[in-house]
Design an enzyme around this catalytic site. Structure first.
Site, mmCIF file in Angstrom:
data_model
loop_
_atom_site.group_PDB
_atom_site.id
_atom_site.type_symbol
_atom_site.label_atom_id
_atom_site.label_comp_id
_atom_site.label_asym_id
_atom_site.label_seq_id
_atom_site.Cartn_x
_atom_site.Cartn_y
_atom_site.Cartn_z
ATOM 1 N N TYR A 165 8.935 0.449 -11.106
ATOM 2 C CA TYR A 165 9.539 0.467 -9.949
ATOM 3 C C TYR A 165 8.877 -0.012 -9.083
ATOM 4 C CZ TYR A 165 11.429 2.703 -5.597
ATOM 5 O OH TYR A 165 11.429 2.305 -4.350
ATOM 6 N N LYS B 189 7.420 -2.909 -6.728
ATOM 7 C CA LYS B 189 7.401 -2.952 -4.834
ATOM 8 C C LYS B 189 6.333 -3.010 -4.253
ATOM 9 C CE LYS B 189 9.920 -1.224 -2.778
ATOM 10 N NZ LYS B 189 10.841 -1.664 -2.453
HETATM 11 N N1 LIG Z 1 15.583 5.909 -1.594
HETATM 12 C C1 LIG Z 1 13.639 6.570 -1.985
HETATM 13 O O1 LIG Z 1 13.930 7.771 -2.238
HETATM 14 C C2 LIG Z 1 12.835 6.003 -1.512
HETATM 15 C C3 LIG Z 1 11.696 6.171 -1.119
HETATM 16 C C4 LIG Z 1 10.668 5.297 -0.688
HETATM 17 C C5 LIG Z 1 10.705 4.168 -0.933
HETATM 18 N N2 LIG Z 1 12.039 4.099 -0.614
HETATM 19 C C6 LIG Z 1 12.072 2.534 -0.528
HETATM 20 O O2 LIG Z 1 13.238 2.480 0.946
HETATM 21 C C7 LIG Z 1 13.738 1.108 1.179
HETATM 22 C C8 LIG Z 1 15.209 1.543 1.332
HETATM 23 O O3 LIG Z 1 15.628 2.205 0.073
HETATM 24 P P1 LIG Z 1 17.182 3.295 0.249
HETATM 25 O O4 LIG Z 1 16.866 4.672 0.311
HETATM 26 O O5 LIG Z 1 17.851 2.872 1.831
HETATM 27 O O6 LIG Z 1 17.253 2.329 -0.835
HETATM 28 P P2 LIG Z 1 19.081 2.547 -1.048
HETATM 29 O O7 LIG Z 1 20.121 3.750 -0.339
HETATM 30 O O8 LIG Z 1 19.513 2.507 -3.041
HETATM 31 O O9 LIG Z 1 19.532 1.418 -0.932
HETATM 32 C C9 LIG Z 1 19.153 -0.035 -1.308
HETATM 33 C C10 LIG Z 1 20.288 -0.783 -1.379
HETATM 34 O O10 LIG Z 1 19.763 -2.580 -1.391
HETATM 35 C C11 LIG Z 1 20.951 -2.820 -1.375
HETATM 36 N N3 LIG Z 1 20.616 -3.765 -2.819
HETATM 37 C C12 LIG Z 1 20.422 -3.687 -4.067
HETATM 38 N N4 LIG Z 1 20.246 -4.675 -4.870
HETATM 39 C C13 LIG Z 1 20.351 -5.582 -4.246
HETATM 40 C C14 LIG Z 1 20.280 -7.322 -4.375
HETATM 41 N N5 LIG Z 1 20.529 -7.710 -5.140
HETATM 42 N N6 LIG Z 1 20.891 -8.124 -3.260
HETATM 43 C C15 LIG Z 1 21.474 -7.237 -1.662
HETATM 44 N N7 LIG Z 1 21.104 -6.425 -1.909
HETATM 45 C C16 LIG Z 1 20.588 -5.130 -2.759
HETATM 46 C C17 LIG Z 1 21.843 -2.241 -2.540
HETATM 47 O O11 LIG Z 1 23.329 -2.183 -1.994
HETATM 48 P P3 LIG Z 1 24.531 -1.573 -2.660
HETATM 49 O O12 LIG Z 1 24.708 -0.920 -1.576
HETATM 50 O O13 LIG Z 1 25.615 -3.010 -2.731
HETATM 51 O O14 LIG Z 1 23.886 -1.124 -4.244
HETATM 52 C C18 LIG Z 1 21.688 -0.868 -1.358
HETATM 53 O O15 LIG Z 1 22.271 -1.155 -0.158
HETATM 54 C C19 LIG Z 1 13.417 0.389 -0.008
HETATM 55 O O16 LIG Z 1 12.552 -0.823 0.394
HETATM 56 C C20 LIG Z 1 13.071 1.682 -1.251
HETATM 57 O O17 LIG Z 1 12.826 1.270 -2.732
HETATM 58 C C21 LIG Z 1 13.107 4.313 -1.360
#
Ligand SMILES: NC(=O)c1ccc[n+]([C@@H]2O[C@H](COP(=O)([O-])OP(=O)(O)OC[C@H]3O[C@@H](n4cnc5c(N)ncnc54)[C@H](OP(=O)(O)O)[C@@H]3O)[C@@H](O)[C@H]2O)c1
Length: 327
Positions: A143, A147
């Site tokens: 992962y 990223k």
């Molecule tokens: N979550 C964490 O703890 C965390 C930590 C550090 C950084 N980040 C970064 O912060 C950002 C936002 O994360 P988040 O927590 O909001 O993530 P999240 O809640 O897992 O949401 C990710 C979204 O991406 C969508 N997605 C996944 N595959 C896709 C595809 N092929 N085409 C279009 N959409 C797709 C998912 O769609 P579905 O709803 O259909 O599944 C979901 O809506 C990301 O860049 C992540 O890497 C997150």
């Protein structure tokens, strides 16, 4: 949103920019959902779900960008399953790096800028102090590597861009550590939680509000007319990577303990929640290794955009108040 002292008057607080079209990906994710509610303060927002813009398909990305011709793309979609990524490296790479390159190329073709989120997991966690943006990344798993590749693809695209590295994202909706802990704490007598990984739990709504604050500052001082291309709208000098987490730090155990303590305050006295026991990472093996220290120093964000995200525990209190209110 707290801000640090700013000697300059902000002339861009008054309302939506003339004709600023913003495309948000990942509408149903934790961050995308909040962005769709916050960003209309500065422009006309189209937030797309996976069904409407599938990052696994270059054709889908192209079609959406060419149809909407945004001035700004905010990419909140990502492959975020840290452990599953170990067995799906190609898919993680395609969504977190390949799709970012395609999005950025399409952004370039329509003259758009991009805001993209990245992660504390680009670091190996061995630094005994908060990481700064110039520290060398060294991801421990698939992962984090995917990223990091996405960050680099965006930096190479030649468009105005911001990479905002956040961490431990949670909120009142979606799939996250907080909601898992609250559910398990109501069901089980004891929960064993890792107490030797340190980071900053960051509320998805704080991320969206801080993104709005940054965006207002990123728009060039002299906002050009409606038909101006993105490179003229955004201050290119500010392009780059920014650490973008809640203030303060804790461990997963500390986060869970505070969440359970605050939750208990809102429940009847006879309703018991689980006792929490601290454990080591070695006692809770996972497919993906995680950094021991993933604190990010957000000083560059404060200096450049006069913006600081709230303390993790203050926001946790707000989220639990909202959860209690809704239940
Ligand atoms: N979550 C964490 O703890 C965390 C930590 C550090 C950084 N980040 C970064 O912060 C950002 C936002 O994360 P988040 O927590 O909001 O993530 P999240 O809640 O897992 O949401 C990710 C979204 O991406 C969508 N997605 C996944 N595959 C896709 C595809 N092929 N085409 C279009 N959409 C797709 C998912 O769609 P579905 O709803 O259909 O599944 C979901 O809506 C990301 O860049 C992540 O890497 C997150």
């Amino acid at each position: 949103m707290s801000t640090v002292p700013d000697p300059l008057p902000d002339r861009r607080q008054d309302g939506p920019q003339d004709g600023l079209r913003i495309l948000v990906t990942g509408r149903d994710g934790q961050v995308g959902w909040e962005l769709a509610r916050v960003l209309p303060a500065v422009g006309q927002v189209t937030a797309l779900s996976r069904a409407e813009l599938d990052l696994a398909s270059d054709g889908s990305i192209r079609a959406a960008v060419q149809r909407l011709r945004p001035h700004l793309i905010v990419n909140a979609a990502a492959y975020t399953a840290v452990d599953r990524a170990e067995s799906e490296p190609e898919l993680a790479g395609r969504i977190n790096a390949g799709a970012v390159a395609t999005l950025a190329a399409e952004a370039k073709s329509v003259g758009a800028a991009m805001i993209h989120y990245s992660t504390d997991y680009v670091f190996d966690g061995g630094k005994p102090a908060p990481y700064i943006e110039t520290d060398a990344p060294n991801p421990l798993g698939v992962y984090g590597r995917s990223k990091l590749a996405g960050e680099r693809a965006l930096a190479d695209a030649g468009i105005p861009y911001l990479v905002l590295r956040t961490s431990w994202v949670y909120g009142a909706r979606g799939k996250n550590f907080l909601l898992t802990i609250l559910k398990l704490a109501a069901e089980k007598p004891e929960l064993r939680i890792v107490a030797d990984q340190t980071g900053a739990p960051t509320w998805s709504r704080d991320i969206a509000q801080a993104t709005l604050a940054v965006l207002r500052r990123w728009l060039a001082e002299n906002v050009p007319g409606e038909n101006a291309p993105a490179p003229d709208r955004f201050d290119r000098q500010k392009s780059g990577v920014y650490h973008f987490t809640a203030s303060g730090a804790t461990t997963w155990f500390g986060f869970a303990a505070e969440a359970v303590r605050l939750r208990a305050l809102t429940l009847p006295a006879e309703q018991n929640l689980a006792r929490l026991a601290p454990i080591t990472t070695a006692e809770y093996p996972t497919p993906a290794a995680r950094p021991e220290n993933s604190q990010l120093d957000c000083g560059k964000l404060a200096r450049t955009f006069h913006c600081r995200l709230p303390a993790w525990n203050a926001s946790l209190g707000d989220v639990l108040a909202a959860i209690a209110h809704a239940s």
